[in-house]
Design a protein around this motif. Structure first.
Motif, PDB file in Angstrom:
ATOM      1  N   GLU A  86      22.719 -23.116 -97.676  1.00 57.92           N
ATOM      2  CA  GLU A  86      21.807 -21.996 -97.490  1.00 57.92           C
ATOM      3  C   GLU A  86      22.495 -20.669 -97.812  1.00 57.92           C
ATOM      4  O   GLU A  86      21.922 -19.810 -98.502  1.00 57.92           O
ATOM      5  N   ALA A  87      23.721 -20.491 -97.309  1.00 52.36           N
ATOM      6  CA  ALA A  87      24.450 -19.243 -97.574  1.00 52.36           C
ATOM      7  C   ALA A  87      24.711 -19.073 -99.065  1.00 52.36           C
ATOM      8  O   ALA A  87      24.556 -17.975 -99.618  1.00 52.36           O
ATOM      9  N   ALA A  88      25.105 -20.162 -99.717  1.00 53.38           N
ATOM     10  CA  ALA A  88      25.401 -20.095-101.147  1.00 53.38           C
ATOM     11  C   ALA A  88      24.155 -19.773-101.960  1.00 53.38           C
ATOM     12  O   ALA A  88      24.185 -18.929-102.868  1.00 53.38           O
ATOM     13  N   LEU A  89      23.050 -20.426-101.646  1.00 50.63           N
ATOM     14  CA  LEU A  89      21.809 -20.177-102.371  1.00 50.63           C
ATOM     15  C   LEU A  89      21.286 -18.766-102.127  1.00 50.63           C
ATOM     16  O   LEU A  89      20.790 -18.100-103.037  1.00 50.63           O
ATOM     17  N   ARG A  90      21.431 -18.300-100.900  1.00 45.02           N
ATOM     18  CA  ARG A  90      20.979 -16.943-100.582  1.00 45.02           C
ATOM     19  C   ARG A  90      21.799 -15.913-101.360  1.00 45.02           C
ATOM     20  O   ARG A  90      21.249 -14.952-101.921  1.00 45.02           O
ATOM     21  N   THR A  91      23.099 -16.119-101.404  1.00 49.48           N
ATOM     22  CA  THR A  91      23.965 -15.217-102.159  1.00 49.48           C
ATOM     23  C   THR A  91      23.605 -15.224-103.635  1.00 49.48           C
ATOM     24  O   THR A  91      23.516 -14.177-104.280  1.00 49.48           O
ATOM     25  N   PHE A  92      23.380 -16.416-104.185  1.00 52.25           N
ATOM     26  CA  PHE A  92      23.033 -16.540-105.598  1.00 52.25           C
ATOM     27  C   PHE A  92      21.733 -15.815-105.919  1.00 52.25           C
ATOM     28  O   PHE A  92      21.659 -15.041-106.882  1.00 52.25           O
ATOM     29  N   LEU A  93      20.705 -16.042-105.116  1.00 52.74           N
ATOM     30  CA  LEU A  93      19.409 -15.411-105.375  1.00 52.74           C
ATOM     31  C   LEU A  93      19.493 -13.897-105.270  1.00 52.74           C
ATOM     32  O   LEU A  93      18.889 -13.166-106.068  1.00 52.74           O
ATOM     33  N   HIS A  94      20.267 -13.420-104.309  1.00 50.83           N
ATOM     34  CA  HIS A  94      20.422 -11.968-104.155  1.00 50.83           C
ATOM     35  C   HIS A  94      21.189 -11.382-105.335  1.00 50.83           C
ATOM     36  O   HIS A  94      20.803 -10.335-105.879  1.00 50.83           O
ATOM     37  N   ALA A  95      22.273 -12.045-105.732  1.00 48.67           N
ATOM     38  CA  ALA A  95      23.107 -11.528-106.818  1.00 48.67           C
ATOM     39  C   ALA A  95      22.346 -11.515-108.140  1.00 48.67           C
ATOM     40  O   ALA A  95      22.435 -10.548-108.914  1.00 48.67           O
ATOM     41  N   THR A  96      21.586 -12.570-108.412  1.00 48.51           N
ATOM     42  CA  THR A  96      20.869 -12.610-109.686  1.00 48.51           C
ATOM     43  C   THR A  96      19.765 -11.558-109.731  1.00 48.51           C
ATOM     44  O   THR A  96      19.510 -10.972-110.787  1.00 48.51           O
ATOM     45  N   SER A  97      19.112 -11.319-108.605  1.00 47.87           N
ATOM     46  CA  SER A  97      18.021 -10.345-108.603  1.00 47.87           C
ATOM     47  C   SER A  97      18.518  -8.927-108.817  1.00 47.87           C
ATOM     48  O   SER A  97      17.743  -8.040-109.173  1.00 47.87           O
ATOM     49  N   ALA A  98      19.823  -8.707-108.637  1.00 49.70           N
ATOM     50  CA  ALA A  98      20.380  -7.364-108.771  1.00 49.70           C
ATOM     51  C   ALA A  98      20.946  -7.086-110.162  1.00 49.70           C
ATOM     52  O   ALA A  98      21.310  -5.943-110.469  1.00 49.70           O
ATOM     53  N   ASP A  99      21.026  -8.106-111.016  1.00 46.11           N
ATOM     54  CA  ASP A  99      21.647  -7.900-112.324  1.00 46.11           C
ATOM     55  C   ASP A  99      20.630  -7.412-113.351  1.00 46.11           C
ATOM     56  O   ASP A  99      19.535  -7.983-113.459  1.00 46.11           O
ATOM     57  N   PRO A 100      20.955  -6.387-114.130  1.00 43.23           N
ATOM     58  CA  PRO A 100      19.988  -5.814-115.079  1.00 43.23           C
ATOM     59  C   PRO A 100      19.589  -6.757-116.208  1.00 43.23           C
ATOM     60  O   PRO A 100      18.446  -6.718-116.673  1.00 43.23           O
ATOM     61  N   LEU A 101      20.506  -7.593-116.673  1.00 48.64           N
ATOM     62  CA  LEU A 101      20.155  -8.532-117.735  1.00 48.64           C
ATOM     63  C   LEU A 101      19.127  -9.539-117.221  1.00 48.64           C
ATOM     64  O   LEU A 101      18.146  -9.840-117.893  1.00 48.64           O
ATOM     65  N   ILE A 102      19.358 -10.037-116.025  1.00 50.98           N
ATOM     66  CA  ILE A 102      18.429 -11.008-115.438  1.00 50.98           C
ATOM     67  C   ILE A 102      17.093 -10.341-115.126  1.00 50.98           C
ATOM     68  O   ILE A 102      16.032 -10.944-115.301  1.00 50.98           O
ATOM     69  N   LYS A 103      17.141  -9.102-114.688  1.00 52.87           N
ATOM     70  CA  LYS A 103      15.887  -8.381-114.433  1.00 52.87           C
ATOM     71  C   LYS A 103      15.047  -8.283-115.685  1.00 52.87           C
ATOM     72  O   LYS A 103      13.804  -8.365-115.626  1.00 52.87           O
ATOM     73  N   ARG A 104      15.688  -8.094-116.836  1.00 51.86           N
ATOM     74  CA  ARG A 104      14.945  -8.016-118.091  1.00 51.86           C
ATOM     75  C   ARG A 104      14.185  -9.313-118.347  1.00 51.86           C
ATOM     76  O   ARG A 104      13.072  -9.303-118.872  1.00 51.86           O
ATOM     77  N   VAL A 105      14.811 -10.428-117.995  1.00 49.83           N
ATOM     78  CA  VAL A 105      14.156 -11.716-118.172  1.00 49.83           C
ATOM     79  C   VAL A 105      13.035 -11.885-117.161  1.00 49.83           C
ATOM     80  O   VAL A 105      11.917 -12.293-117.500  1.00 49.83           O
ATOM     81  N   GLN A 106      13.294 -11.543-115.918  1.00 51.45           N
ATOM     82  CA  GLN A 106      12.331 -11.797-114.851  1.00 51.45           C
ATOM     83  C   GLN A 106      11.110 -10.882-114.897  1.00 51.45           C
ATOM     84  O   GLN A 106      10.033 -11.275-114.442  1.00 51.45           O
ATOM     85  N   ASP A 107      11.280  -9.676-115.451  1.00 51.12           N
ATOM     86  CA  ASP A 107      10.132  -8.765-115.465  1.00 51.12           C
ATOM     87  C   ASP A 107       9.213  -8.965-116.668  1.00 51.12           C
ATOM     88  O   ASP A 107       8.223  -8.254-116.840  1.00 51.12           O
ATOM     89  N   GLY A 108       9.578  -9.961-117.510  1.00 52.24           N
ATOM     90  CA  GLY A 108       8.715 -10.288-118.637  1.00 52.24           C
ATOM     91  C   GLY A 108       8.886  -9.394-119.841  1.00 52.24           C
ATOM     92  O   GLY A 108       8.142  -9.526-120.819  1.00 52.24           O
ATOM     93  N   ASN A 109       9.883  -8.508-119.811  1.00 51.58           N
ATOM     94  CA  ASN A 109      10.094  -7.585-120.937  1.00 51.58           C
ATOM     95  C   ASN A 109      11.322  -7.938-121.762  1.00 51.58           C
ATOM     96  O   ASN A 109      11.837  -7.107-122.501  1.00 51.58           O
ATOM     97  N   ALA A 110      11.777  -9.171-121.610  1.00 56.66           N
ATOM     98  CA  ALA A 110      13.008  -9.557-122.296  1.00 56.66           C
ATOM     99  C   ALA A 110      12.750  -9.954-123.737  1.00 56.66           C
ATOM    100  O   ALA A 110      11.696 -10.510-124.083  1.00 56.66           O
ATOM    101  N   HIS A 111      13.726  -9.697-124.576  1.00 56.69           N
ATOM    102  CA  HIS A 111      13.716 -10.168-125.961  1.00 56.69           C
ATOM    103  C   HIS A 111      13.873 -11.694-125.949  1.00 56.69           C
ATOM    104  O   HIS A 111      14.511 -12.246-125.054  1.00 56.69           O
TER     105      HIS A 111
END
Length: 205
Positions: A86-111
């Motif tokens: 649980e701790a590992a997954l929580r850390t992973f989800l938080h860290a990925t949501s904070a990265d700008p490259l991943i945000k580009r993918v998640q917000d649907g505006n990625a190349h």
């Protein structure tokens, strides 16, 4: 392919991260990243080959950073496998949501270059993450059957990549839910000394 030193790569990745907070990927150029990093465009071209190569290298750098965080959480909670997951997954989800490259993918505006990194072209990245996780599970819980460790690692890696491509669709506690789902398999192996080559009891906190 020639590669520059680690400090230069670190500066380039930091520059790319900063540029991505200001620009969409389609507007990011090697010249822009080079200027921000304080290196020449040729240096970046020599090291990464193209924008797609730079994005791929950055993705692997992120994966290693996330795996380091996950490894630390697993080890800190070694006596309680469900809490560790649980701790590992929580850390992973938080860290990925904070990265700008991943945000580009998640917000649907990625190349498409970025989308492919976590979908159709994610094979090498998945294998790399699964390898890191397999090593961590085997080191922290040496009693675990290596086959079970690889299976668990591959499952977590695929789940992780899926949440990179698409963030959780609900407000539920995804980390807790996934840990509750995955932990029984790990706990069963730890309770059965015959299941692992090392024998003995599961580690205590």
């Amino acid at each position: 392919m020639p590669r520059s030193g680690v400090p230069t790569r670190t500066a380039v990745f930091a520059a790319l991260r900063e540029v991505l907070t200001e620009k969409q990927w389609r507007k990011v150029t090697l010249e822009t990243v080079a200027k921000k990093a304080g290196v020449s465009r040729q240096t970046i071209y020599n090291d990464f080959g193209s924008r797609a190569g730079l994005a791929e290298a950055y993705a692997f750098e992120l994966a290693d950073a996330f795996c380091d965080l996950v490894d630390a959480d697993l080890e800190a909670n070694a006596g309680d496998p469900q809490a560790a997951l649980e701790a590992a997954l929580r850390t992973f989800l938080h860290a990925t949501s904070a990265d700008p490259l991943i945000k580009r993918v998640q917000d649907g505006n990625a190349h498409p270059d970025l989308v492919r990194l976590v979908t159709t072209d994610s094979g090498q990245l998945l294998a790399h993450i699964a390898g890191r996780l397999t090593e961590a599970v085997g080191r922290i819980w040496p009693i675990v059957d290596p086959v079970a460790a690889r299976t668990l690692a591959r499952t977590i890696a695929r789940l992780g990549i899926s949440y990179v491509a698409m963030p959780p669709e609900t407000e539920d506690d995804v980390a807790a839910e996934l840990a509750a789902l995955l932990a029984p398999a790990l706990q069963a192996t730890l309770r059965d000394p015959a299941a692992g080559p090392g024998g003995g009891a599961p580690p205590q906190a």
